[in-house]
Design an enzyme around this catalytic site. Structure first.
Site, PDB file in Angstrom:
ATOM      1  N   LYS A  13       1.020  -1.498   0.280  1.00  0.00           N
ATOM      2  CA  LYS A  13      -0.081  -0.064  -0.189  1.00  0.00           C
ATOM      3  C   LYS A  13       1.140   1.492  -0.276  1.00  0.00           C
ATOM      4  CE  LYS A  13      -2.115  -0.965   4.139  1.00  0.00           C
ATOM      5  NZ  LYS A  13      -1.480  -2.591   4.258  1.00  0.00           N
ATOM      6  N   ARG A  88      -9.427   1.055   7.960  1.00  0.00           N
ATOM      7  CA  ARG A  88      -9.630  -0.256   8.572  1.00  0.00           C
ATOM      8  C   ARG A  88     -10.045  -1.154   9.393  1.00  0.00           C
ATOM      9  NH1 ARG A  88      -3.090   0.449   8.564  1.00  0.00           N
ATOM     10  NH2 ARG A  88      -2.407  -1.289   9.908  1.00  0.00           N
ATOM     11  N   ARG A 123      11.613  -5.540   5.112  1.00  0.00           N
ATOM     12  CA  ARG A 123      11.589  -4.122   5.321  1.00  0.00           C
ATOM     13  C   ARG A 123      12.201  -2.464   5.787  1.00  0.00           C
ATOM     14  NH1 ARG A 123       5.384  -1.588   5.326  1.00  0.00           N
ATOM     15  NH2 ARG A 123       5.787  -2.997   7.668  1.00  0.00           N
ATOM     16  N   ARG A 156      11.597  -1.256  11.263  1.00  0.00           N
ATOM     17  CA  ARG A 156       9.834  -1.083  12.503  1.00  0.00           C
ATOM     18  C   ARG A 156       9.923  -2.422  13.371  1.00  0.00           C
ATOM     19  NH1 ARG A 156       4.578   0.361   8.294  1.00  0.00           N
ATOM     20  NH2 ARG A 156       3.526  -0.770  10.336  1.00  0.00           N
ATOM     21  N   ARG A 167      -0.532  -9.017  13.391  1.00  0.00           N
ATOM     22  CA  ARG A 167      -1.053  -8.449  12.662  1.00  0.00           C
ATOM     23  C   ARG A 167      -1.759  -9.396  11.583  1.00  0.00           C
ATOM     24  NH1 ARG A 167       4.127  -5.520  10.836  1.00  0.00           N
ATOM     25  NH2 ARG A 167       2.480  -3.964   9.266  1.00  0.00           N
TER      26      ARG A 167
HETATM   27  P1  ADP Z   1       2.064  -1.722   3.197  1.00  0.00           P
HETATM   28  O1  ADP Z   1       2.289  -0.419   3.266  1.00  0.00           O
HETATM   29  O2  ADP Z   1       1.288  -1.984   2.519  1.00  0.00           O
HETATM   30  O3  ADP Z   1       2.581  -2.633   4.196  1.00  0.00           O
HETATM   31  P2  ADP Z   1       4.935  -1.662   2.082  1.00  0.00           P
HETATM   32  O4  ADP Z   1       4.596  -0.976   1.359  1.00  0.00           O
HETATM   33  O5  ADP Z   1       5.463  -0.812   2.736  1.00  0.00           O
HETATM   34  O6  ADP Z   1       3.331  -2.514   2.213  1.00  0.00           O
HETATM   35  O7  ADP Z   1       5.623  -2.737   1.147  1.00  0.00           O
HETATM   36  C1  ADP Z   1       6.189  -3.545   2.128  1.00  0.00           C
HETATM   37  C2  ADP Z   1       7.673  -4.361   1.776  1.00  0.00           C
HETATM   38  O8  ADP Z   1       7.153  -5.020   0.774  1.00  0.00           O
HETATM   39  C3  ADP Z   1       8.355  -3.057   1.347  1.00  0.00           C
HETATM   40  O9  ADP Z   1       9.568  -4.100   2.258  1.00  0.00           O
HETATM   41  C4  ADP Z   1       8.559  -3.182   0.368  1.00  0.00           C
HETATM   42  O10 ADP Z   1       9.833  -2.510  -0.764  1.00  0.00           O
HETATM   43  C5  ADP Z   1       8.036  -4.319  -0.527  1.00  0.00           C
HETATM   44  N1  ADP Z   1       7.242  -3.952  -1.950  1.00  0.00           N
HETATM   45  C6  ADP Z   1       6.338  -3.815  -2.088  1.00  0.00           C
HETATM   46  N2  ADP Z   1       5.825  -4.404  -2.996  1.00  0.00           N
HETATM   47  C7  ADP Z   1       6.717  -4.767  -3.997  1.00  0.00           C
HETATM   48  C8  ADP Z   1       6.747  -6.042  -4.699  1.00  0.00           C
HETATM   49  N3  ADP Z   1       5.039  -6.133  -5.795  1.00  0.00           N
HETATM   50  N4  ADP Z   1       7.270  -7.055  -5.370  1.00  0.00           N
HETATM   51  C9  ADP Z   1       8.339  -7.017  -4.272  1.00  0.00           C
HETATM   52  N5  ADP Z   1       8.167  -6.422  -2.388  1.00  0.00           N
HETATM   53  C10 ADP Z   1       7.732  -5.578  -2.359  1.00  0.00           C
HETATM   54  P1  AMP Z   2       0.449   0.981   9.365  1.00  0.00           P
HETATM   55  O1  AMP Z   2       1.745   1.280   8.636  1.00  0.00           O
HETATM   56  O2  AMP Z   2      -0.168   0.881   8.176  1.00  0.00           O
HETATM   57  O3  AMP Z   2       1.229  -0.931   9.642  1.00  0.00           O
HETATM   58  O4  AMP Z   2      -0.277   0.917  11.023  1.00  0.00           O
HETATM   59  C1  AMP Z   2       1.197   0.527  11.402  1.00  0.00           C
HETATM   60  C2  AMP Z   2       0.314   0.478  13.000  1.00  0.00           C
HETATM   61  O5  AMP Z   2      -0.415   1.797  13.160  1.00  0.00           O
HETATM   62  C3  AMP Z   2      -1.218  -0.584  13.397  1.00  0.00           C
HETATM   63  O6  AMP Z   2      -0.590  -1.445  13.001  1.00  0.00           O
HETATM   64  C4  AMP Z   2      -1.941  -0.080  13.979  1.00  0.00           C
HETATM   65  O7  AMP Z   2      -0.858  -0.201  15.125  1.00  0.00           O
HETATM   66  C5  AMP Z   2      -1.567   1.290  13.679  1.00  0.00           C
HETATM   67  N1  AMP Z   2      -2.465   2.047  12.416  1.00  0.00           N
HETATM   68  C6  AMP Z   2      -2.281   2.651  11.200  1.00  0.00           C
HETATM   69  N2  AMP Z   2      -3.748   2.992  11.152  1.00  0.00           N
HETATM   70  C7  AMP Z   2      -4.530   1.995  12.108  1.00  0.00           C
HETATM   71  C8  AMP Z   2      -5.525   3.081  11.350  1.00  0.00           C
HETATM   72  N3  AMP Z   2      -6.478   3.570  10.382  1.00  0.00           N
HETATM   73  N4  AMP Z   2      -7.035   2.374  12.908  1.00  0.00           N
HETATM   74  C9  AMP Z   2      -5.994   2.031  13.630  1.00  0.00           C
HETATM   75  N5  AMP Z   2      -4.932   1.472  14.160  1.00  0.00           N
HETATM   76  C10 AMP Z   2      -3.810   2.134  12.747  1.00  0.00           C
END
Ligand code: ADP
Ligand code: AMP
Length: 216
Positions: A13, A88, A123, A156, A167
């Site tokens: 995302k 969410r 990541r 993280r 999660r």
């Molecule tokens: P989210 O925001 O949904 O938690 P991220 O965008 O942070 O996901 O992506 C999670 C990890 O996966 C990051 O390390 C990112 O660089 C990697 N990633 C994202 N898209 C892809 C893809 N299509 N193929 C491989 N790795 C990816």
């Molecule tokens: P993310 O960066 O989207 O993976 O979110 C990291 C953490 O932030 C989650 O595991 C939750 O603890 C909190 N969080 C982010 N967005 C929300 C949301 N819309 N509602 C509740 N908690 C959230």
């Protein structure tokens, strides 16, 4: 255009919201990034957020709704926004309706769980900008360093294996019901709802998302 991206942790995302946001000239609104900025404060709220987030639990709906509603008042959101990680829960979706936070399209990023674990364990993030990297799949030019600012990258706390498992279960319990909700609503005049395949090459996913966001 006002867009919501929904998918499990690690679906891509943040990565895709950054890319599409630049392409479309609208801001990426990541509630996770906003909360991580707030949790650094040495206040009671900061402490509460650290506890909930490190364990992989959601923060209360009211708090998130306040935070988002305030952010969307800013002038850069006037011509649209990409919501990444919000809503969410059904409570948050309902809260949006009550506060007249409108959206045009909801996109589900669909992906298998095996791939998520590999993605999250590699990541690395740049907290100030929200840029994310992966040590194998999307590495920075210099290991541990953000390409644009030259600042250090961090891993993280909630990408540790235990928190990731939790999660994912939170996603199944609280966020998945939203997909049904938006799909049904799209058939009775609600925002457009689409699903894209989130696996495979980063650029291929970006193209799929761009295609589904085109006016139809
Ligand atoms: P989210 O925001 O949904 O938690 P991220 O965008 O942070 O996901 O992506 C999670 C990890 O996966 C990051 O390390 C990112 O660089 C990697 N990633 C994202 N898209 C892809 C893809 N299509 N193929 C491989 N790795 C990816
Ligand atoms: P993310 O960066 O989207 O993976 O979110 C990291 C953490 O932030 C989650 O595991 C939750 O603890 C909190 N969080 C982010 N967005 C929300 C949301 N819309 N509602 C509740 N908690 C959230």
């Amino acid at each position: 255009m006002r867009i919501v991206l929904i998918g499990p942790p690690g679906a891509g995302k943040g990565t895709q919201a950054q890319r599409q946001g630049q392409q479309l000239g609208i801001p990426q609104i990541s509630t996770g990034d906003m909360l991580r900025a707030t949790r650094r404060a040495s206040s009671a709220l900061g402490e509460q957020l650290r506890e909930l987030m490190d364990a992989g639990n959601l923060v209360p709906d009211e708090l998130i709704l306040e935070l988002v509603a305030e952010r969307l008042q800013q002038s850069d959101c006037a011509s649209g926004y990409l919501l990444d990680g919000f809503p969410r829960t059904l409570g948050q979706a309902e809260g949006m309706r009550l506060r007249n936070i409108n959206i045009d399209q909801v996109v589900q990023i669909d992906i298998g769980e095996d791939e998520l674990v590999k993605r999250l364990s590699g990541r690395w993030s740049h907290p100030a900008s929200g840029r994310v990297y992966h040590q194998l799949f999307n590495p920075p030019q210099r290991p541990g360093i953000d390409d644009e600012s030259g600042e250090p990258l961090v891993q993280r706390e909630d990408d540790q294996a235990d928190a990731v498992r939790h999660r994912l279960s939170v996603f199944h319990e609280h966020t998945k019901p939203l997909l049904d909700f938006y799909q049904r609503w799209s058939q009775t005049g609600g925002p457009r709802f689409s699903v894209i395949n989130g696996s495979g090459d980063l650029d291929a996913v970006t193209q799929r998302l761009a295609d589904t966001l085109k006016p139809q």
